[in-house]
Scaffold this motif. Structure first.
Motif, PDB file in Angstrom:
ATOM      1  N   TYR A  41      14.377 -21.952  37.386  1.00 42.12           N
ATOM      2  CA  TYR A  41      13.601 -20.721  37.394  1.00 42.12           C
ATOM      3  C   TYR A  41      12.619 -20.666  38.559  1.00 42.12           C
ATOM      4  CZ  TYR A  41      15.423 -20.153  32.666  1.00 42.12           C
ATOM      5  OH  TYR A  41      16.261 -20.023  31.580  1.00 42.12           O
TER       6      TYR A  41
ATOM      7  N   ARG B 126       9.645 -12.285  33.805  1.00 47.31           N
ATOM      8  CA  ARG B 126      10.120 -12.307  32.429  1.00 47.31           C
ATOM      9  C   ARG B 126       9.301 -11.356  31.553  1.00 47.31           C
ATOM     10  NH1 ARG B 126      13.108 -15.983  29.528  1.00 47.31           N
ATOM     11  NH2 ARG B 126      12.992 -17.544  31.191  1.00 47.31           N
TER      12      ARG B 126
ATOM     13  N   GLY C  95      24.464 -22.208  30.367  1.00 47.65           N
ATOM     14  CA  GLY C  95      23.097 -21.765  30.129  1.00 47.65           C
ATOM     15  C   GLY C  95      22.581 -22.052  28.738  1.00 47.65           C
TER      16      GLY C  95
ATOM     17  N   LEU D  98      20.203 -11.568  27.278  1.00 47.75           N
ATOM     18  CA  LEU D  98      19.928 -12.262  28.537  1.00 47.75           C
ATOM     19  C   LEU D  98      19.268 -13.618  28.316  1.00 47.75           C
ATOM     20  CD1 LEU D  98      19.530 -12.526  31.607  1.00 47.75           C
ATOM     21  CD2 LEU D  98      17.507 -11.060  31.388  1.00 47.75           C
ATOM     22  N   ALA D  99      18.275 -13.675  27.459  1.00 45.57           N
ATOM     23  CA  ALA D  99      17.405 -14.842  27.399  1.00 45.57           C
ATOM     24  C   ALA D  99      17.792 -15.875  26.349  1.00 45.57           C
ATOM     25  CB  ALA D  99      15.964 -14.386  27.137  1.00 45.57           C
TER      26      ALA D  99
ATOM     27  N   ARG E  16      20.218 -16.277  34.925  1.00 40.89           N
ATOM     28  CA  ARG E  16      19.121 -15.573  34.276  1.00 40.89           C
ATOM     29  C   ARG E  16      18.028 -15.163  35.266  1.00 40.89           C
ATOM     30  NH1 ARG E  16      20.125 -19.487  30.068  1.00 40.89           N
ATOM     31  NH2 ARG E  16      20.722 -18.456  28.110  1.00 40.89           N
ATOM     32  N   THR E  17      17.686 -16.043  36.195  1.00 41.39           N
ATOM     33  CA  THR E  17      16.553 -15.765  37.078  1.00 41.39           C
ATOM     34  C   THR E  17      16.753 -14.496  37.915  1.00 41.39           C
ATOM     35  OG1 THR E  17      15.915 -18.091  37.131  1.00 41.39           O
ATOM     36  CG2 THR E  17      15.111 -16.712  38.923  1.00 41.39           C
TER      37      THR E  17
ATOM     38  N   GLN F 223      26.353  -7.500  32.656  1.00 36.71           N
ATOM     39  CA  GLN F 223      25.094  -7.303  33.373  1.00 36.71           C
ATOM     40  C   GLN F 223      24.564  -5.878  33.211  1.00 36.71           C
ATOM     41  OE1 GLN F 223      27.063  -8.884  36.812  1.00 36.71           O
ATOM     42  NE2 GLN F 223      25.381 -10.265  37.269  1.00 36.71           N
TER      43      GLN F 223
ATOM     44  N   LEU G  61      16.554 -11.470  35.555  1.00 34.88           N
ATOM     45  CA  LEU G  61      15.190 -11.131  35.170  1.00 34.88           C
ATOM     46  C   LEU G  61      14.510 -10.314  36.266  1.00 34.88           C
ATOM     47  CD1 LEU G  61      14.073 -14.459  33.476  1.00 34.88           C
ATOM     48  CD2 LEU G  61      14.285 -12.233  32.353  1.00 34.88           C
TER      49      LEU G  61
ATOM     50  N   VAL H 107      27.585 -13.666  35.443  1.00 39.17           N
ATOM     51  CA  VAL H 107      26.945 -13.223  34.199  1.00 39.17           C
ATOM     52  C   VAL H 107      27.755 -12.061  33.638  1.00 39.17           C
ATOM     53  CG1 VAL H 107      24.865 -12.261  33.147  1.00 39.17           C
ATOM     54  CG2 VAL H 107      24.662 -13.930  35.005  1.00 39.17           C
TER      55      VAL H 107
END
Length: 387
Positions: free
Chosen positions: A316, A16, A282, A31-32, A336-337, A87, A340, A84
């Motif tokens: 995560y 991250r 999410g 993204l976060a 997300r993981t 991207q 990242l 996602v």
């Protein structure tokens, strides 16, 4: 397979930090971030991390095996890549990189309707072994065209999305100009100049576009009118009347994503769906909803023998995956993981992330004495599950 594990980034926390340093702030926020005050975004992970596992130290143990069967396919681990959108905005060619890494690690990859790689591109990378997530179009003709393209490309598992009946209120995206319609502000332009690796990659890859939707988007639209077109194209919520014809047309596995209550699960069973993914997008849609892990204690006992119950959101680490499997999930998906990982390390970031997660999950399984991923349920300490 060649190892791409990078010991400088042994956890998602390191990934991250590296990703944030390489990305424009608006891309990282996309993204976060979550919606509103990001209460549900934080709750997803904090609830998972309350889960406790019971180790068995004095029993015979033949070793831990992560291989998991799902819809007739045997995967190397009990987790995969969640769909996602956009991207390629977050990192150039991220969608393609993750699809390749998923194939190499024998994990399922799910392509979003609004990602930046087309159905056909991902089909070529995965040799047709991918899942497709359908944002339900307002027009039946477009729905049928997307289903036909996915099937012809080799996809046999379709994911229909339930948890986005409205466009979310995400303050960071609004401030950054990533609302609908999107806009480019002087601040965003400065951020791009301050992220040279990202900017150069975008220059080489080309402007991020909705590649799967590209054949249906009128040519020459400016950003405002593109936003209006996408708004109109995907307006409306998923209902029984929309599920029924999809079930009739789609001959493969049909999964609904975004189920968090028994009432909706009953509808999924009623229409003969093969699986459901417990998800709250999410933490990006409803800031006062439950975390993803909390509904599992009701959904798994009631519906686990009728369809596959999977989970998405808040994971995560391998320990987080183990906690969700212990709560009854048949399989786990993460968005997300892996992203990242790519944003931090580029082309091989997906490979690194999947190796890292496998190593972490293996350690947990060996520590508690669990031989198969499905056996983690026996190690759950029930009173540790958040109410």
């Amino acid at each position: 397979m060649e190892s791409h594990f990078n010991s400088e980034f042994p956890s998602v926390e390191y990934l991250r930090a590296k990703a944030k340093s390489r990305m424009p702030a608006f891309a990282y926020d996309y993204l976060a971030a979550g919606c509103f005050s990001e209460v549900n975004l934080a709750r997803n992970n904090s609830d998972i991390r309350q889960i406790q596992l019971k180790p068995w130290y004095l029993r015979d143990f033949a070793g831990a095996d992560q291989t998991t069967e799902l819809f007739g396919e045997t995967y190397d681990a009990p987790f995969g890549v969640a769909p996602v959108g956009l991207q390629g905005l977050m990192w150039p060619k991220a969608c393609e990189y993750l699809a390749q890494a998923a194939v190499d690690h024998n994990l399922p990859f799910t392509l979003s309707t609004v990602s930046t790689a087309s159905i056909e591109t991902i089909a070529k990378i995965t040799d047709g072994r991918f899942w497709f997530q359908l944002y339900h179009p307002a027009e039946e003709e477009l729905r049928d065209k997307l289903l036909e393209r996915a099937w012809d490309a080799g996809c046999r598992t379709l994911v229909i999305l339930a948890d986005t009946p409205t466009f979310a209120y995400r303050p960071k995206e609004i401030r950054n100009g990533l609302s609908i319609p999107p806009r480019m502000t002087p601040r965003n332009i400065l951020q791009m100049f301050l992220s040279p690796t990202w900017a150069w990659g975008q220059l080489m890859a080309g402007k991020p576009e909705f590649q799967t939707m590209k054949p249906y988007i009128p040519k020459g639209l400016n950003m405002k009118h593109l936003g209006l077109f996408m708004n109109k194209t995907f307006s409306g919520r998923l209902t029984e009347s929309k599920i029924a014809p999809i079930r009739e047309k789609w001959k493969g596995n049909l999964v609904v994503k975004g189920i968090v209550n028994p009432e909706d699960a009953e509808i999924a069973v009623k229409h003969g769906l093969d699986g459901m993914i417990v998800s709250n997008h999410g933490g990006r849609q409803l800031d006062r909803g439950q975390s993803t892990v909390v509904p599992m204690h009701r959904l798994v006992p009631e519906f686990g023998d009728k369809l596959k119950v999977m989970i998405d959101g808040g994971m995560y680490s391998g320990a987080d995956i183990a906690a969700c499997l212990a709560c009854g999930a048949d399989f786990a998906f993460m968005g997300r993981t892996p992203m990242l990982g790519v944003c931090a390390l580029g082309k091989h970031g997906g490979h690194h992330t999947f190796e890292m997660l496998k190593k972490q999950l293996q350690q947990v399984m060996e520590q508690v004495g669990c031989e198969k991923a499905s056996g983690l349920r026996a190690h759950l300490i029930p009173e540790s599950v958040p109410a």
